[in-house]
Design an enzyme around this catalytic site. Structure first.
Site, PDB file in Angstrom:
ATOM      1  N   GLY A  14       0.776  -1.231   0.000  1.00 54.88           N
ATOM      2  CA  GLY A  14       0.000   0.000   0.000  1.00 54.88           C
ATOM      3  C   GLY A  14       0.811   1.285   0.000  1.00 54.88           C
ATOM      4  CG  ASN A  16       1.649   3.202  -5.767  1.00 58.98           C
ATOM      5  OD1 ASN A  16       2.018   4.238  -6.323  1.00 58.98           O
ATOM      6  ND2 ASN A  16       2.288   2.052  -5.907  1.00 58.98           N
ATOM      7  CG  ASN A 110      -3.372  -0.565 -12.802  1.00 56.77           C
ATOM      8  OD1 ASN A 110      -3.254  -0.845 -11.613  1.00 56.77           O
ATOM      9  ND2 ASN A 110      -2.608  -1.117 -13.744  1.00 56.77           N
ATOM     10  CG  HIS A 112       2.087  -1.599 -15.335  1.00 59.93           C
ATOM     11  ND1 HIS A 112       1.807  -2.862 -14.854  1.00 59.93           N
ATOM     12  CD2 HIS A 112       3.168  -1.739 -16.147  1.00 59.93           C
ATOM     13  CE1 HIS A 112       2.657  -3.720 -15.377  1.00 59.93           C
ATOM     14  NE2 HIS A 112       3.500  -3.068 -16.158  1.00 59.93           N
ATOM     15  CG  ASP A 153      -0.912  -3.653 -17.312  1.00 59.50           C
ATOM     16  OD1 ASP A 153      -1.458  -3.082 -16.348  1.00 59.50           O
ATOM     17  OD2 ASP A 153      -0.154  -4.631 -17.173  1.00 59.50           O
TER      18      ASP A 153
END
Ligand code: GAR
Length: 199
Positions: A14, A16, A110, A112, A153
């Protein structure tokens, strides 16, 4: 639109999520508010980070639900119960189905840990991304924030930031540099951008 209600989906440490919480506290994120953190892993440290910040948490695991389809249904009902407008995948290690992503078109992002379209798609997650980058010998990598569709992605790119690869990097040192120099910076910026543009 007033502030968007944001849910963050997590699976692990976590960091991010922490970057998002910090950005909310210091005013970088002002067009949305994190209302809910959902983890598919009961032992994810991300849950502790959310609780420390006073954010509501929930655990919805595939094991407990018996199938990915039922897990997604449970997550969707939690999102509805909490009036969630926008979803952030922050280290969430599940590829969401088309049924899910179609419900939230252009409302899921998202992060990546590579410069998409390099080192992405199914099987490229976490440290594996950095192992592949080192194996290929790229001299520059980075991170990408993108909208989420049913293909891993594949959705439209919102923001990217490049990071230098050093000669003596290990997957772990590279992962850390990509997080510090790219992910933790562009994820909050991209989230604020898309929330501010929500109609
Ligand atoms: C991050 O590097 C994130 O980009 C990556 O997993 C890590 C999660 O760390 N996500 C993926 O690989 C998704 N394909 P965190 O839990 O500390 O934020």
């Amino acid at each position: 639109m007033s502030k968007a209600n944001i849910a963050v989906l997590v699976s692990g440490g976590g960091t991010n999520l922490q970057a998002l919480i910090d950005a909310q506290n210091n005013g970088i994120i002002k067009s949305g508010q994190i209302k809910l953190v959902v983890s598919n892993k009961a032992d994810a440290y991300a849950l502790t980070r959310a609780q420390n910040a006073g954010i509501k948490t929930a655990v919805v695991s595939k094991e407990e639900c018996g199938s990915k389809a039922y897990m997604e249904e449970k997550i969707i009902s939690l999102l509805n119960q909490n009036n969630i407008d926008f979803i952030v995948l922050a280290g969430f290690m599940v590829i969401l189905s088309e049924k899910f992503t179609k419900l939230y078109e252009k409302r899921i992002i998202n992060v990546h840990p590579s410069l998409i379209p390099s080192f992405c798609g199914e099987g490229f997650y976490g440290l594996k991304v950095h192992e592949a980058a080192l194996k290929k010998g790229v001299k520059v990598t980075g991170a990408t924030v993108h909208f989420v569709n049913e293909i891993a992605d594949d959705g439209e790119i919102i923001m990217q930031k490049a990071v230098e690869v050093l000669d003596n990097d290990t997957p772990e040192t590279l992962q850390k540099r990509v997080m510090q120099q790219a992910e933790w910076i562009i994820l909050p910026l991209a989230l604020e951008k898309v929330c501010s543009e929500l109609k």
